[in-house]
Design a protein around this motif. Structure first.
Motif, PDB file in Angstrom:
ATOM      1  N   GLN A 128       9.840   3.733 -15.717  1.00 37.40           N
ATOM      2  CA  GLN A 128       9.432   2.788 -14.676  1.00 37.40           C
ATOM      3  C   GLN A 128       9.799   3.266 -13.271  1.00 37.40           C
ATOM      4  N   ASN A 129       8.857   3.121 -12.327  1.00 34.17           N
ATOM      5  CA  ASN A 129       9.180   3.261 -10.910  1.00 34.17           C
ATOM      6  C   ASN A 129       9.368   1.869 -10.333  1.00 34.17           C
ATOM      7  N   LEU A 130      10.405   1.740  -9.513  1.00 38.40           N
ATOM      8  CA  LEU A 130      10.769   0.431  -8.978  1.00 38.40           C
ATOM      9  C   LEU A 130      11.015   0.579  -7.485  1.00 38.40           C
ATOM     10  N   ALA A 182       3.878   1.514  -1.091  1.00 46.90           N
ATOM     11  CA  ALA A 182       4.544   1.608  -2.394  1.00 46.90           C
ATOM     12  C   ALA A 182       3.581   2.128  -3.457  1.00 46.90           C
ATOM     13  N   ALA A 183       2.273   1.939  -3.221  1.00 41.51           N
ATOM     14  CA  ALA A 183       1.268   2.471  -4.148  1.00 41.51           C
ATOM     15  C   ALA A 183       0.852   3.893  -3.753  1.00 41.51           C
ATOM     16  N   ASP A 239       5.603  -0.529 -13.842  1.00 40.29           N
ATOM     17  CA  ASP A 239       6.062  -0.300 -12.469  1.00 40.29           C
ATOM     18  C   ASP A 239       6.188  -1.638 -11.734  1.00 40.29           C
ATOM     19  N   PHE A 240       7.114  -1.693 -10.784  1.00 40.07           N
ATOM     20  CA  PHE A 240       7.344  -2.948 -10.074  1.00 40.07           C
ATOM     21  C   PHE A 240       7.683  -2.719  -8.604  1.00 40.07           C
ATOM     22  N   ALA A 298       0.832  -1.202   0.000  1.00 40.35           N
ATOM     23  CA  ALA A 298       0.000   0.000   0.000  1.00 40.35           C
ATOM     24  C   ALA A 298       0.871   1.259   0.000  1.00 40.35           C
ATOM     25  N   LEU A 312      -5.581  -0.002 -10.343  1.00 42.31           N
ATOM     26  CA  LEU A 312      -4.350  -0.539 -10.924  1.00 42.31           C
ATOM     27  C   LEU A 312      -4.531  -2.009 -11.301  1.00 42.31           C
ATOM     28  N   GLU A 337       0.208   0.559 -18.911  1.00 43.78           N
ATOM     29  CA  GLU A 337       0.467   1.840 -18.235  1.00 43.78           C
ATOM     30  C   GLU A 337      -0.144   1.906 -16.838  1.00 43.78           C
ATOM     31  N   ALA A 364       6.115   6.647  -6.340  1.00 46.46           N
ATOM     32  CA  ALA A 364       5.166   5.554  -6.060  1.00 46.46           C
ATOM     33  C   ALA A 364       4.914   4.715  -7.308  1.00 46.46           C
ATOM     34  N   THR A 365       4.635   3.422  -7.092  1.00 47.68           N
ATOM     35  CA  THR A 365       4.310   2.515  -8.199  1.00 47.68           C
ATOM     36  C   THR A 365       2.802   2.539  -8.417  1.00 47.68           C
ATOM     37  N   VAL A 366       2.383   3.358  -9.373  1.00 46.96           N
ATOM     38  CA  VAL A 366       0.957   3.555  -9.647  1.00 46.96           C
ATOM     39  C   VAL A 366       0.668   3.465 -11.143  1.00 46.96           C
ATOM     40  N   GLY A 367       1.532   2.739 -11.865  1.00 49.56           N
ATOM     41  CA  GLY A 367       1.380   2.668 -13.322  1.00 49.56           C
ATOM     42  C   GLY A 367       2.232   3.753 -13.974  1.00 49.56           C
ATOM     43  N   MET A 368       2.921   3.406 -15.071  1.00 48.48           N
ATOM     44  CA  MET A 368       3.892   4.339 -15.662  1.00 48.48           C
ATOM     45  C   MET A 368       3.230   5.555 -16.309  1.00 48.48           C
ATOM     46  N   ARG A 369       2.095   5.349 -16.955  1.00 46.02           N
ATOM     47  CA  ARG A 369       1.352   6.450 -17.584  1.00 46.02           C
ATOM     48  C   ARG A 369       2.262   7.473 -18.256  1.00 46.02           C
ATOM     49  N   VAL A 393      -0.101   5.476  -0.737  1.00 42.84           N
ATOM     50  CA  VAL A 393      -1.061   5.940   0.266  1.00 42.84           C
ATOM     51  C   VAL A 393      -0.445   5.903   1.665  1.00 42.84           C
ATOM     52  N   GLY A 401      -2.048  -5.219  -0.536  1.00 47.26           N
ATOM     53  CA  GLY A 401      -1.924  -3.821  -0.106  1.00 47.26           C
ATOM     54  C   GLY A 401      -2.049  -2.862  -1.272  1.00 47.26           C
TER      55      GLY A 401
END
Lengths: 366, 250
Positions: free
Chosen positions: A204-206, A68-69, B65-66, A66, B88, B44, A195-200, A71, B80
């Motif tokens: 890339q976020n890692l 990492a996403a 993303d990863f 969570a 997502l 995406e 944050a990893t919320v999709g690259m859009r 929030v 989570g």
């Protein structure tokens, strides 16, 4: 906002909501399960997520996902549960994620007991999990301070991208006190571009803690160290209670112990005795400089803890050279009365107490 | 005559050369996942969760993303992330040591709660990354570095059939076992993986695709002999096919 009477554990839950947290994952354990019970009712009212995990291991890893996403997220637990979370706390520190842990400490080791203790100071402040990392640790001594610390913890976690622990004990969790929740001036969480919320459309976020290249891992270790240096410079918090005066005995205690010690100190000061107290509020970073300065004005130091002596080691290496360090602790869930602490202070005052020493006692005796 | 592109790298894969051993089928499975994300337009908005094991570096090969999970905990991280951001697309990519041994609790409870993410479970009957130790999925009699006389089922029990185990749960889900040891099976595996992501896109259910895979290096076989070994040894014990569908009666 008017003050309302609340149990510590429930106030902690409400404080997280006031701080804008809407994601709570936890596993039941005495003496803090009321946090979960409170939030099971309360989170749906604010469109938040309450999820009872299958274990503390899973709960803490849900926090990882969570956070990492992007929030704000937290859990509450007690000593054995924190041991199970320690694996992921290490990963979360390594991956630099903002997560808040509430630890309502109970007696140990093992299953121990369910009564108040301060015997997880080492675990909280000196590691717990593997690797070179620190939690930022706050030790509230009242229910109101627990509320304030929970709210502060979210800000500090975001500021440093580091896990923060609010460490109380069963007394904080179970007692009822009037509290108020600040409704204004609560800052919104900072943006989290990592944050990893999709690259859009962006790279890339890692979120990771694995660095197979030794130079890369060392770089991460040094980045973490730089954060801890900044915390040691900017985040040290403590309360000085007549500790800026010349004292014959300087008491050092934190959390609920400091509260009981204060009653004892007031009684002795009423008799004209020169007693002061320094109460660490951040346990990591530890108020080393404040302890050094206050102890340089003291004839002796008495550390009081609900353990057989953990924080006392930090006091020993912080204190001014030559000052005698004494220790008084109770464990097992036994809590000293103000008179018990008063008696210990008097013993130190009158030179009847034996200071801690580097020389092992058995050797000295032979 | 004008030139037309008839085959290309999926957008969801990077150009990086993988560290996987020659003949290992991780590369094929990565491609099937990537094609599915491309075709469903999910790349995406996707967050992948890497395991501990050979696929720990999967984030270098997927263009999304990863997060990198502690050993076995990927389904908890996915829980989570998905609970925090239901918009997502979240998937875990886990091997048999990670998912079927140390991560069994996280798997079963995520499936039982009906978490709406996808697990790609790669079963090659051995621990690859640490150098060929016995896994819960190792075949009876199979020689590994920690079962040098072959897996003794009297001592350590029989291999765990993960797809069947998860399919016993009452909570609706999509569970299928596929294999990638022949072109025909690869095409079928693609269908199943795409179906799993399609269910997630609809917000429908938890989904798990178990993919039978190879480990030529630790099996001590050539890539071709490894494919044959899957067919002859794994298929009879790990029957392919749909184990549970969200269309099933609860």
């Amino acid at each position: 906002m008017a003050k309302k009477l609340m149990k510590g554990n429930e106030a902690i839950g409400e404080a997280a909501i006031a701080a804008g947290c809407r994601h709570y994952f936890a596993y039941p354990i005495t003496p803090q399960t009321e946090v979960a019970e409170y939030l099971a009712r309360r989170m749906p009212e604010v469109d938040g997520v309450f999820l009872q995990a299958e274990s503390e291991v899973a709960a803490s890893n849900m926090l990882f996902g969570a956070a990492a996403a992007g929030v704000r997220t937290f859990t509450s637990s007690s000593s054995p549960g924190i041991s199970l979370m320690s694996e992921s706390i290490s990963y979360i520190a390594g991956a630099q994620l903002p997560v808040v842990y509430i630890n309502i400490v109970r007696g140990g080791p093992g299953l121990g007991g369910i009564l108040p203790a301060q015997s997880d100071y080492f675990q909280a402040c000196k590691g717990g999990g593997h690797g070179d990392y620190h939690l930022l640790v706050l030790g509230p001594s009242t229910v109101q301070e627990a509320v304030d610390h929970v709210m502060l913890a979210f800000d500090l976690a975001d500021k440093y991208r580091n896990p923060v622990m609010v460490m109380g004990d069963g007394m904080i969790g179970q007692m009822m006190e009037p509290v108020e929740f600040p409704t204004e001036g609560v800052a919104a969480p900072p943006p989290k571009p990592w944050a990893t919320v999709g690259m859009r459309g962006r790279p890339q976020n890692l979120i990771r803690s694995l660095y197979l290249d030794p130079d890369e891992l060392e770089r991460n270790n040094l980045e973490l160290r730089a954060k801890y240096d900044a915390m040691e410079r900017d985040e040290v918090r403590f309360e000085s209670y007549h500790a800026d005066e010349e004292t014959d005995v300087l008491v050092v205690a934190y959390g609920t112990m400091a509260r009981i010690a204060k009653t004892a100190i007031d009684e002795l000061r009423g008799q004209g005795k020169r007693i002061g107290m320094l109460r660490p509020i951040t346990l990591y970073p530890f108020p080393r400089v404040a302890i050094r300065e206050a102890s340089s004005r003291a004839r002796a130091v008495l550390v009081v803890e609900l353990s057989t002596g953990q924080m006392v080691e930090d006091v020993e290496w912080s204190a001014a050279e030559g000052v005698d360090i004494h220790f008084f602790g109770k464990t097992g869930g036994n809590i000293p009365a103000p008179e018990d602490i008063g008696d210990e202070i008097t013993k130190v005052l009158e030179g009847r107490a034996r200071p801690r020493t580097m020389v092992p006692l058995a050797e000295e005796a032979s | 005559m004008t030139a037309a592109t008839i085959f290309q790298r999926p957008q969801s894969l990077t150009e990086r050369i993988t560290h996987y051993c020659p003949g290992c089928t991780h590369g094929v499975i990565h491609r099937l996942v990537a094609e599915s994300l491309d075709e469903l337009g999910l790349r995406e908005s996707t967050v992948g969760i890497a395991p501990v094991g050979c696929a720990v570096l999967a984030y270098h090969y997927f263009a999304c993303d990863f997060q990198e999970a502690p050993h076995g905990r990927a389904p908890a991280l996915a829980t989570g992330a998905k609970r925090a951001r239901p918009d997502l697309t979240v998937f875990t990519y886990q091997g048999d040591g990670d998912l079927a041994s140390i991560g069994t609790a996280e798997l079963i409870h995520a499936a039982n709660r009906g978490e709406k993410f996808t697990i790609i479970f790669v079963n090659n009957a051995i621990y690859g990354m640490t150098g060929g130790q016995m896994a819960p999925t190792t075949m009876p009699g199979q020689v590994t570095s920690t079962s040098p006389a072959g897996r003794d089922v009297d001592q350590v029990g029989y291999p765990l059939r993960v797809a069947e185990l998860v399919a016993t749960l009452r909570t609706p889900s999509y569970v299928e076992r596929v294999s990638v040891h022949s072109p025909g099976h690869i095409i079928d595996a693609k269908r199943a993986i795409r179906q799993a992501f399609a269910y997630q896109k609809e917000g429908r259910c938890f989904s798990l695709v178990e993919v039978l895979s190879t480990c030529p290096t630790n099996w001590g076989l050539t890539p071709l002999a490894s494919l044959k070994w899957v067919e002859e040894n794994m298929l009879p014990y790990y029957p392919l096919g749909l184990k549970k569908s969200p269309e099933d009666e609860v």
